[in-house]
Design an enzyme around this catalytic site. Sequence first.
Site, PDB file in Angstrom:
ATOM      1  CE  LYS A 121      -2.926  -3.176   0.347  1.00  0.00           C
ATOM      2  NZ  LYS A 121      -3.080  -3.560  -1.047  1.00  0.00           N
ATOM      3  CD  GLU A 174      -4.935   6.173   4.012  1.00  0.00           C
ATOM      4  OE1 GLU A 174      -6.230   5.894   4.412  1.00  0.00           O
ATOM      5  OE2 GLU A 174      -4.409   5.861   3.251  1.00  0.00           O
ATOM      6  CG  HIS A 216     -12.995  -4.989   6.267  1.00  0.00           C
ATOM      7  ND1 HIS A 216     -12.938  -3.850   5.844  1.00  0.00           N
ATOM      8  CD2 HIS A 216     -12.506  -5.133   7.647  1.00  0.00           C
ATOM      9  CE1 HIS A 216     -12.637  -3.125   7.067  1.00  0.00           C
ATOM     10  NE2 HIS A 216     -12.477  -4.027   8.026  1.00  0.00           N
ATOM     11  NE  ARG A 271      -9.833  -9.869  -5.910  1.00  0.00           N
ATOM     12  CZ  ARG A 271      -9.828  -8.923  -4.983  1.00  0.00           C
ATOM     13  NH1 ARG A 271      -8.578  -8.417  -4.704  1.00  0.00           N
ATOM     14  NH2 ARG A 271     -10.760  -8.484  -4.441  1.00  0.00           N
TER      15      ARG A 271
HETATM   16  C1  MV4 Z   1     -10.108   3.841   5.390  1.00  0.00           C
HETATM   17  C2  MV4 Z   1     -11.367   3.816   6.166  1.00  0.00           C
HETATM   18  C3  MV4 Z   1     -11.581   5.458   6.935  1.00  0.00           C
HETATM   19  N1  MV4 Z   1     -10.572   6.164   6.582  1.00  0.00           N
HETATM   20  N2  MV4 Z   1      -9.321   4.661   5.339  1.00  0.00           N
HETATM   21  C4  MV4 Z   1     -11.128  -0.936   4.681  1.00  0.00           C
HETATM   22  C5  MV4 Z   1     -10.504  -1.842   3.762  1.00  0.00           C
HETATM   23  C6  MV4 Z   1      -9.578  -1.160   2.927  1.00  0.00           C
HETATM   24  N3  MV4 Z   1      -9.436  -1.358   1.730  1.00  0.00           N
HETATM   25  C7  MV4 Z   1      -9.639   0.180   3.583  1.00  0.00           C
HETATM   26  N4  MV4 Z   1     -10.761   0.429   4.506  1.00  0.00           N
HETATM   27  C8  MV4 Z   1     -11.082   1.518   5.000  1.00  0.00           C
HETATM   28  N5  MV4 Z   1     -10.104   2.664   4.928  1.00  0.00           N
HETATM   29  C9  MV4 Z   1      -9.648   5.900   5.953  1.00  0.00           C
HETATM   30  N6  MV4 Z   1      -8.380   6.887   5.920  1.00  0.00           N
HETATM   31  C10 MV4 Z   1     -12.369   2.953   6.283  1.00  0.00           C
HETATM   32  C11 MV4 Z   1     -12.327   1.751   5.698  1.00  0.00           C
HETATM   33  C12 MV4 Z   1     -13.270   0.744   6.158  1.00  0.00           C
HETATM   34  C13 MV4 Z   1     -13.910   0.296   4.975  1.00  0.00           C
HETATM   35  C14 MV4 Z   1     -13.644   0.915   3.540  1.00  0.00           C
HETATM   36  C15 MV4 Z   1     -14.446   0.467   2.345  1.00  0.00           C
HETATM   37  C16 MV4 Z   1     -15.342  -0.586   2.988  1.00  0.00           C
HETATM   38  C17 MV4 Z   1     -15.769  -1.040   3.860  1.00  0.00           C
HETATM   39  C18 MV4 Z   1     -15.066  -0.543   5.044  1.00  0.00           C
HETATM   40  C19 MV4 Z   1     -15.160  -1.024   6.402  1.00  0.00           C
HETATM   41  C20 MV4 Z   1     -14.660  -0.519   7.195  1.00  0.00           C
HETATM   42  C21 MV4 Z   1     -13.740   0.432   7.266  1.00  0.00           C
END
Ligand code: MV4
Length: 492
Positions: A115, A199, A234, A291
């Site tokens: 990442k 972040e 997730h 993917r």
């Molecule tokens: C975040 C966020 C809030 N703020 N980043 C979860 C999976 C990963 N791809 C990144 N994720 C998140 N990153 C910041 N700066 C909240 C999540 C997150 C989330 C993101 C997408 C779909 C579902 C989620 C569930 C919980 C947290």
Amino acid sequence: MQKILVANRGEIAMRVMRTAKEMGIKTVAVFSEADRNMPFVRYADEAICIGPALSAQSYLRAEKIIEAAKATGADAIHPGYGFLSENAAFSKAVTDSGLIFIGPSAHSIEMMGDKISAKQAAKKFNVPMVPGTEDPLVDVAEARTIANRIGYPILIKASAGGGGKGMRVVENDGELEQQMNTAKSEALSAFGNDAVFIEKYVGAPRHIEIQLIGDMHGNYAYLFERECSIQRRHQKLIEEAPSSCLTPEIRKAMGECAVAVAKACNYYGAGTVEFLADENLNFYFLEMNTRLQVEHCVSEMITGIDLVKEQINVARGNKLSFSQDDLKITGHAIELRVCAEDPLNNFLPDTGTLEMYQPPKGPGVRVDDGFEEGMAIPIFYDPMIAKLIAYGADRDEAIDRLCRAIDEYYIKGVKNTLQFGKWAVQTEPFRSGKFDTKFIEKFYKPEYLAGHDKEAEQVAALLSAYVWEQEKQVEPTALGGGTISKWRMNRK
Ligand code: MV4
């Protein structure tokens, strides 16, 4: 390319082989001992058992899969999703053994899998990102300075993570050291890499991702967005395209950012760029999935593009068969993941046998599945039974068709997410499009599904029909000869 080995199982193996068949390409299935009787094994032109049920001894064994490709004369390998699909070493091993990997290069997978390097690459192309860092944190003191600069709450994320693994929310300075240490040790044990970054925490974001595809000649196109906010732990449960919240301008801006991320890693093949969107529709790059994803179908429905066909086309070294200007959104598609999980009990995986299994049919309904009636859902793999995709001229029609299809879908023997899906798409927040990644947390209560037990309803209906049939056989007569009043007859 004349013969493709599919290094996967279940519905996605079926999905890939169907397109291969249409293209006149032969198929090879590889399967574990647990999957011997699955439809994908029979559907393939040839099939090879690659080991015991455990993925680590079968679907994750790169050398066995490459050996199977050699033994059958396959000239390409499609990895599907999960398993080895985002394994850079696998992409390289396939290519090094003279086969075509139907997916991106090892270089792209590696760069986007980390990442921190993904963010560094995206930054060079001015892709918007949540305030934070693009370098591994050196120590707690540095983390503290950065956290105070951007303001709490913050998120500590593992560089090798993704899909939510290795993430910790930090609410204040007092928690920082502890949470950072936990994140680092979690990341080390899960990924063998303890690099973490910071972040700003976005509270209740929407998860919107852009589907794209690139060829080996530097041509790219985005196939618009998918809204994937309805998820739990997730794990996505409902995905749709297009998103009900984007404007054409934001859609274009996000699409162009996604293509910029792909260019930043010299990407070719199908890929997805994930964004978070806040309540003001500011969007931020999260990560790239290198993917074909589970939910690719909704993008296929609204664009009319067969993504697997296009993956094969670009893997052959051909140019993309369309340009951005050829693409437009037609209609609306919603996918429900039909998982062997119990929505009445915290979505805990359920196992068992599909005593009855009848998928729905009819206008606007697509079911991508890999099981048949009578089969057991193995405990060794993902609990997804099927994907139910409804397509309509507009969002309302897609929702109505999804509900109708759920009513037609008959699954007995395994608890599943069908009734949850029907409830979810009929709620006010879903209907109005005003929801975020906290949808299930905020709105769902198991008791909302009570009374939606189709199995119990059917048993009750059958019983009453049976009793009625039994009773009408003999017309009971009263002692004196005349018929008994129906009122008295029913007084049991
Ligand atoms: C975040 C966020 C809030 N703020 N980043 C979860 C999976 C990963 N791809 C990144 N994720 C998140 N990153 C910041 N700066 C909240 C999540 C997150 C989330 C993101 C997408 C779909 C579902 C989620 C569930 C919980 C947290």
